[in-house]
Design a protein around this motif. Structure first.
Motif, mmCIF file in Angstrom:
data_model
loop_
_atom_site.group_PDB
_atom_site.id
_atom_site.type_symbol
_atom_site.label_atom_id
_atom_site.label_comp_id
_atom_site.label_asym_id
_atom_site.label_seq_id
_atom_site.Cartn_x
_atom_site.Cartn_y
_atom_site.Cartn_z
ATOM 1 N N TYR A 65 0.573 -0.815 0.274
ATOM 2 C CA TYR A 65 0.095 0.242 0.003
ATOM 3 C C TYR A 65 0.583 0.892 -0.153
ATOM 4 C CZ TYR A 65 -4.424 -1.857 0.119
ATOM 5 O OH TYR A 65 -5.883 -2.074 -0.222
ATOM 6 N N ALA A 66 1.924 1.385 0.854
ATOM 7 C CA ALA A 66 2.868 2.345 0.968
ATOM 8 C C ALA A 66 3.228 2.292 -1.073
ATOM 9 C CB ALA A 66 4.079 2.122 1.661
ATOM 10 N N LEU A 67 3.813 1.176 -1.318
ATOM 11 C CA LEU A 67 3.814 1.221 -3.239
ATOM 12 C C LEU A 67 3.059 1.979 -3.844
ATOM 13 C CD1 LEU A 67 6.615 -1.623 -3.013
ATOM 14 C CD2 LEU A 67 7.133 -0.208 -2.950
ATOM 15 N N ALA A 73 0.555 8.688 -6.352
ATOM 16 C CA ALA A 73 0.889 10.563 -6.506
ATOM 17 C C ALA A 73 1.899 10.816 -7.726
ATOM 18 C CB ALA A 73 2.218 10.589 -5.314
ATOM 19 N N LEU A 74 2.471 9.851 -8.265
ATOM 20 C CA LEU A 74 3.283 10.079 -9.062
ATOM 21 C C LEU A 74 2.322 10.189 -10.677
ATOM 22 C CD1 LEU A 74 6.481 8.391 -7.968
ATOM 23 C CD2 LEU A 74 6.365 10.435 -8.424
ATOM 24 N N CYS A 75 1.177 9.230 -10.231
ATOM 25 C CA CYS A 75 0.692 9.136 -11.514
ATOM 26 C C CYS A 75 -0.361 8.658 -11.459
ATOM 27 C CB CYS A 75 1.598 7.948 -13.046
ATOM 28 S SG CYS A 75 0.143 7.354 -14.214
ATOM 29 N N PRO A 76 -1.363 9.216 -11.145
ATOM 30 C CA PRO A 76 -2.499 10.048 -10.489
ATOM 31 C C PRO A 76 -3.545 8.906 -10.996
ATOM 32 C CG PRO A 76 -2.288 12.193 -10.194
ATOM 33 C CD PRO A 76 -0.689 11.348 -11.317
ATOM 34 N N SER A 77 -3.532 9.357 -12.568
ATOM 35 C CA SER A 77 -4.477 8.043 -13.317
ATOM 36 C C SER A 77 -4.382 6.478 -13.346
ATOM 37 C CB SER A 77 -4.217 8.159 -14.553
ATOM 38 O OG SER A 77 -2.783 7.954 -14.912
ATOM 39 N N VAL A 78 -3.460 6.863 -12.387
ATOM 40 C CA VAL A 78 -3.833 5.113 -12.173
ATOM 41 C C VAL A 78 -4.952 4.620 -10.752
ATOM 42 C CG1 VAL A 78 -2.044 3.007 -10.184
ATOM 43 C CG2 VAL A 78 -0.947 4.775 -12.156
ATOM 44 N N GLU A 84 -11.944 -0.640 -6.418
ATOM 45 C CA GLU A 84 -13.197 -0.004 -5.552
ATOM 46 C C GLU A 84 -12.293 -0.685 -4.136
ATOM 47 O OE1 GLU A 84 -17.055 -0.607 -5.767
ATOM 48 O OE2 GLU A 84 -17.834 0.105 -8.206
ATOM 49 N N HIS A 85 -11.989 -1.279 -3.592
ATOM 50 C CA HIS A 85 -12.049 -1.599 -2.090
ATOM 51 C C HIS A 85 -10.467 -0.947 -2.269
ATOM 52 C CE1 HIS A 85 -9.945 -5.526 -2.712
ATOM 53 N NE2 HIS A 85 -10.413 -5.637 -4.158
ATOM 54 N N VAL A 86 -9.683 -1.448 -2.899
ATOM 55 C CA VAL A 86 -8.836 -1.312 -2.845
ATOM 56 C C VAL A 86 -8.222 0.475 -2.802
ATOM 57 C CG1 VAL A 86 -6.114 -1.313 -4.518
ATOM 58 C CG2 VAL A 86 -7.474 -3.026 -4.098
ATOM 59 N N LEU A 87 -9.148 1.281 -3.461
ATOM 60 C CA LEU A 87 -8.586 2.026 -3.917
ATOM 61 C C LEU A 87 -9.446 3.173 -2.488
ATOM 62 C CD1 LEU A 87 -7.991 5.141 -5.439
ATOM 63 C CD2 LEU A 87 -10.753 5.055 -6.453
ATOM 64 N N ALA A 88 -10.211 2.503 -1.789
ATOM 65 C CA ALA A 88 -10.891 3.015 -0.835
ATOM 66 C C ALA A 88 -10.333 2.498 0.726
ATOM 67 C CB ALA A 88 -12.542 2.246 -0.494
ATOM 68 N N LYS A 93 -6.061 4.847 4.373
ATOM 69 C CA LYS A 93 -4.250 4.581 5.152
ATOM 70 C C LYS A 93 -3.847 5.710 4.740
ATOM 71 C CE LYS A 93 -4.175 -0.670 4.731
ATOM 72 N NZ LYS A 93 -4.002 -0.721 5.347
ATOM 73 N N TYR A 94 -3.917 6.495 2.983
ATOM 74 C CA TYR A 94 -2.833 7.135 2.955
ATOM 75 C C TYR A 94 -3.471 8.905 2.383
ATOM 76 C CZ TYR A 94 0.914 4.704 3.413
ATOM 77 O OH TYR A 94 2.121 3.580 3.832
ATOM 78 N N GLY A 95 -5.220 8.825 3.057
ATOM 79 C CA GLY A 95 -5.229 9.968 1.876
ATOM 80 C C GLY A 95 -4.924 11.666 1.930
ATOM 81 N N GLU A 96 -4.875 12.156 3.991
ATOM 82 C CA GLU A 96 -4.288 13.011 3.827
ATOM 83 C C GLU A 96 -2.317 13.190 3.522
ATOM 84 O OE1 GLU A 96 -3.070 16.078 7.450
ATOM 85 O OE2 GLU A 96 -4.003 14.285 7.739
ATOM 86 N N LYS A 97 -1.914 12.432 3.725
ATOM 87 C CA LYS A 97 -1.127 12.162 2.978
ATOM 88 C C LYS A 97 -0.367 11.803 1.672
ATOM 89 C CE LYS A 97 1.484 9.331 6.766
ATOM 90 N NZ LYS A 97 2.110 8.132 7.078
#
Length: 283
Positions: A65-67, A73-78, A84-88, A93-97
């Motif tokens: 999830y860190a990767l 962050a480097l390619c937002p279109s990913v 859906e559950h992975v994006l959620a 975990k990293y919403g604000e970051k």
């Protein structure tokens, strides 16, 4: 990839493949691999609850999830290709970051890389005659330096993109004034942004290192000259991205069919299938 029966090998294979794609700047392929393996862990995680390797599975899950945060962050279109559950889970975990990483916070990139990267080794043997000259962290520091240098090269691109999204056309002079830079530096940044909108993507062949360059941009632009004033103008055009729902619907259909099959299965047969799945997860 035929490692599903050996869950530890399956997870490790996708983890290292994803990290390799990330370092090669193949962000769409890295996102595809991470999405696939994180979805797999989401499905089988409970089967490993009594396994001795359960803690390792959870640790690898957090590292990936860190990767994935770095990739997004480097390619937002990913994000458009994630389940859906992975994006959620990523936003949880990293919403604000992620928002700070979008704005170019180099410290968070460093933190996520340090947590998510694997262990590195140096290809040369240590100096046994002079042990103090051996630097055990040299390989890690070298990879970290290369990654952060890439982040620094693109640190001004998010702000440039934000300004471009506000206009349908804007002159080079005005845009340089908004960014508080000179026109030569702005042209370099525009060329850098244009280049970053394309990355090598696997085309389905057997060789996982091959592929073709595809666009990952949500906007497109070009520089034209105003016929009236002779001034150079950046022209913007939106790229409408259509998310294909066929894969998502297919997965839900297959999942629904499995649920119906399990409900219609006699109790003894259902218990035998569950025991077989548990055995496969252990081995």
């Amino acid at each position: 990839m035929y490692t599903v029966l050996l869950s530890g090998c399956h997870i490790t294979l996708f983890y290292y493949a994803s990290f390799a794609y990330l370092m090669l700047q193949r962000y769409t392929d890295a996102g595809r691999c991470l999405n696939s393996i994180l979805s797999y862990i989401h499905r089988v995680k409970q089967l490993h609850a009594r396994n001795a390797a359960y803690d390792q599975v959870l640790k690898k899950n957090e590292q990936m999830y860190a990767l994935l945060a770095l990739v997004v962050a480097l390619c937002p279109s990913v994000q458009s290709g994630l389940d859906e559950h992975v994006l959620a889970a990523l936003k949880d975990k990293y919403g604000e970051k992620l928002q700070r990483m979008f704005r170019g916070d180099e410290g968070l990139f460093d933190e996520a890389f340090m947590y998510g990267c694997p262990k590195f080794i140096t290809p040369s043997p240590p100096s046994f005659d002079n042990p103090t000259a051996t630097a055990p962290q040299e390989a890690y520091l070298r990879q970290r330096s290369l990654f952060l240098r890439r982040v620094q090269d693109t640190s001004r691109l998010p702000l440039l993109k934000q300004y471009l999204l506000l206009y349908s056309s804007i002159s080079i002079t005005k845009l340089a004034g908004l960014l508080e830079t000179d026109e030569a530096t702005l042209r370099t940044a525009l060329a850098c942004l244009k280049k970053s909108n394309y990355c090598l993507q696997w085309d389905g062949e057997r060789d996982m290192t091959s592929g073709s360059f595809t666009s990952t941009a949500d906007i497109d632009f070009y520089i034209d000259t105003d016929a009236a004033t002779g001034e150079e103008i950046v022209m913007l055009s939106d790229i409408v991205t259509t998310r294909h729902q066929a894969d998502l619907l297919s997965r839900h259909i297959v999942k629904f069919q499995e649920i119906v099959r399990d409900l219609e299965m006699p109790p003894r047969a259902a218990a035998a299938v569950a025991a077989q799945q548990q055995q496969q997860a252990v081995y």
